[in-house]
Design an enzyme around this catalytic site. Sequence first.
Site, PDB file in Angstrom:
ATOM      1  N   ALA A 152       2.885   1.863   3.069  1.00  9.37           N
ATOM      2  CA  ALA A 152       4.094   1.029   3.067  1.00  9.37           C
ATOM      3  C   ALA A 152       5.215   1.715   2.286  1.00  9.37           C
ATOM      4  O   ALA A 152       6.377   1.702   2.694  1.00  9.37           O
ATOM      5  CB  ALA A 152       3.797  -0.345   2.470  1.00  9.37           C
ATOM      6  N   ARG A 198      11.529  -4.465   6.871  1.00  6.77           N
ATOM      7  CA  ARG A 198      12.412  -4.390   5.700  1.00  6.77           C
ATOM      8  C   ARG A 198      13.837  -4.466   6.217  1.00  6.77           C
ATOM      9  O   ARG A 198      14.171  -3.866   7.227  1.00  6.77           O
ATOM     10  CB  ARG A 198      12.166  -3.061   4.993  1.00  6.77           C
ATOM     11  N   HIS A 202       6.047   6.525  -2.129  1.00  8.24           N
ATOM     12  CA  HIS A 202       7.400   7.051  -2.345  1.00  8.24           C
ATOM     13  C   HIS A 202       7.314   8.540  -2.666  1.00  8.24           C
ATOM     14  O   HIS A 202       8.067   9.353  -2.158  1.00  8.24           O
ATOM     15  CB  HIS A 202       8.087   6.385  -3.540  1.00  8.24           C
ATOM     16  N   CYS A 235       0.821  -1.209   0.000  1.00  8.82           N
ATOM     17  CA  CYS A 235       0.000   0.000   0.000  1.00  8.82           C
ATOM     18  C   CYS A 235       0.863   1.271   0.000  1.00  8.82           C
ATOM     19  O   CYS A 235       2.080   1.229   0.120  1.00  8.82           O
ATOM     20  CB  CYS A 235      -0.943   0.006   1.193  1.00  8.82           C
TER      21      CYS A 235
HETATM   22 FE1  CFM Z   1      13.354   0.829  -5.451  1.00  3.31          FE
HETATM   23 FE2  CFM Z   1      12.791  -1.540  -5.714  1.00  3.31          FE
HETATM   24 FE3  CFM Z   1      11.345   0.063  -4.120  1.00  3.31          FE
HETATM   25 FE4  CFM Z   1      13.851  -0.634  -3.475  1.00  3.31          FE
HETATM   26 FE5  CFM Z   1      12.869  -2.639  -1.910  1.00  3.31          FE
HETATM   27 FE6  CFM Z   1      11.782  -3.462  -4.169  1.00  3.31          FE
HETATM   28 FE7  CFM Z   1      10.398  -1.915  -2.580  1.00  3.31          FE
HETATM   29 MO1  CFM Z   1      10.896  -4.346  -1.869  1.00  3.31          MO
HETATM   30  S1  CFM Z   1      14.734  -0.877  -5.386  1.00  3.31           S
HETATM   31  S2  CFM Z   1      12.847   1.262  -3.369  1.00  3.31           S
HETATM   32  S3  CFM Z   1      14.722  -1.490  -1.688  1.00  3.31           S
HETATM   33  S4  CFM Z   1      11.493   0.027  -6.259  1.00  3.31           S
HETATM   34  S5  CFM Z   1      12.979  -4.527  -2.790  1.00  3.31           S
HETATM   35  S6  CFM Z   1      12.418  -3.540  -6.324  1.00  3.31           S
HETATM   36  S7  CFM Z   1       9.721  -3.556  -3.662  1.00  3.31           S
HETATM   37  S8  CFM Z   1      11.171  -2.414  -0.670  1.00  3.31           S
HETATM   38  S9  CFM Z   1       9.492  -0.029  -2.901  1.00  3.31           S
END
Ligand code: CFM
Length: 546
Positions: free
Chosen positions: A66, A97, A199, A63
């Site tokens: 997250a 994480r 993000h 989500c």
């Molecule tokens: Fe970038 Fe990723 Fe992500 Fe990531 Fe991650 Fe991820 Fe993620 Mo899991 S590199 S920041 S450190 S998009 S592994 S492939 S899914 S936490 S949001």
Amino acid sequence: MTKKATGPMAPAEVKAELLAKYPPKVARKRSKQIMINEALENGTPEITANVRTIPGIITMRGCTYAGCKGVIMGPTRDIVNITHGPIGCAFYSWLTRRNQTDPGPEGPDGENFMTYAFSTDMQDQDIIFGGEKKLAAAIQEAYDLFHPKSIAVFATCPVGLIGDDIHAVTKRMKEQFGDCNVYAFSCEGYKGVSQSAGHHIANNQVFRHIVGEDDRPVAGKYKITLLGEYNIGGDGFEIDRILKKCGITNIATFSGNSTYQQFATAHQADLNCVMCHRSINYVADMMETKYGIPWIKVNFIGAKATAKSLRKIAAYFEDQALIDKVEQVIAEEMPEVEAAVKAIVPRTEGKTAMMFVGGSRAHHYQELFNELGMKTISAGYEFGHRDDYEGRRVIPSIEVDADSRNIEEIEVEADATRYKPRKTAAAMQALEQKGVAFKDYEGLAPDMEAGTLIIDDLNQHEAETLVKLMKPDIFCAGIKEKFSVQKLGVPMKQLHSYDSGGPYAGFQGAINFYKEIDRLVNSKVWSYMKAPWQENPQLSGAYVWE
Ligand code: CFM
């Protein structure tokens, strides 16, 4: 289960099988998210991405909360991160994480709030009468107990639904404290279609409230930042080791092993290096507009990619001493990597991999598999956008739907006093001609072979079908997929948490990864997946309940 001996299925057949069980409307929608790659000559086909998951489908996604609280702010050590909401949201996002941190120059007594789960623990009456007072009290309590430099507040779904004004509360508390930066994130889980929205919400606030807060000069001759590196399994430690050895100063990592101070001084960098394009590319753009810092895409996953990225950084600074130093470091590090590849490749060559991770990793990790002579036959992102698949050139043609419009885009202007172009336009152009591409990312599709399957927002049903039909030698994804894939007799490597392994970045990390993959794809245990009584039934018949 289809065995390899019967020959590989054509990609179009696999796609048809993936869609076969869906009702027509669902099949039509999913069909646009499953693309048969055609490699570059024909141009990359268009894929549908960053759209809502169809209700009823068991998605791999997480989500928005997250993405904000966990992914971007999770690795921040000295910011008190308070979840405003029912306790479950804080508890289940607490230390899940594997982002690591070290206490840095302050030693073991340095601030580290990551081991705490802060929450307002909303109850029914807070939902009915509003939670703002409770939030203010929680912020006050955290301040009194820890006197942190900064407190961040994260909204969960109910907070958005009842309309608590978390920004007004944090603004008031910030003014009241005077020595603590307090701000909030409207990152309710439902806010966007995936973590990706979270993000963006997180990065906007970090940019707005922290970056540029500290003008005290940071020392270093070649100052860079690393944007989108989260120190999973210690990746950031290995990258920092290499950069340090080269004499390059990484003044801020967003946000692996980071401190508040790093964000606050990040505007002093002379180059921004984007590692995870998906989670942070817009910050690189904003920093260029506001402060004049150019950005390049780098990748420290894969030994060759690491060397390439170091060379790009050195080329940018146009200083022979740095260029020589980087070559020297690469020459020192590579023999061990090459020896490891030489020993392992006879056992891994020609094997196949699939990888489905959130964003960048489904692209970056193909480098490591290539180094082992392995081919990625299918890959995709949980929440990548079209530019992560097809390259940044498609950005102008990406349709902005209501869900994307819901996520704020910050309007940025050049800073009145601190905007300073790091290079002249002519110098940038000359560097471009030498192969240092600025503001560029070509995406995953051009790096994958023709005929491979690129699948966005893969789900449980499709993952299992893919594995059964194509029988890869290894499947990489997350914990939700791990056991169902292993039950099909295929080794599974978690590329989010790295299981308990890592680091896999840089040179030493590459060696770790080769060894791990060797162990996984050559283990005999997978051939024993069928229980003895299934192969050789000693009883026959059926239970009858009537
Ligand atoms: Fe970038 Fe990723 Fe992500 Fe990531 Fe991650 Fe991820 Fe993620 Mo899991 S590199 S920041 S450190 S998009 S592994 S492939 S899914 S936490 S949001």
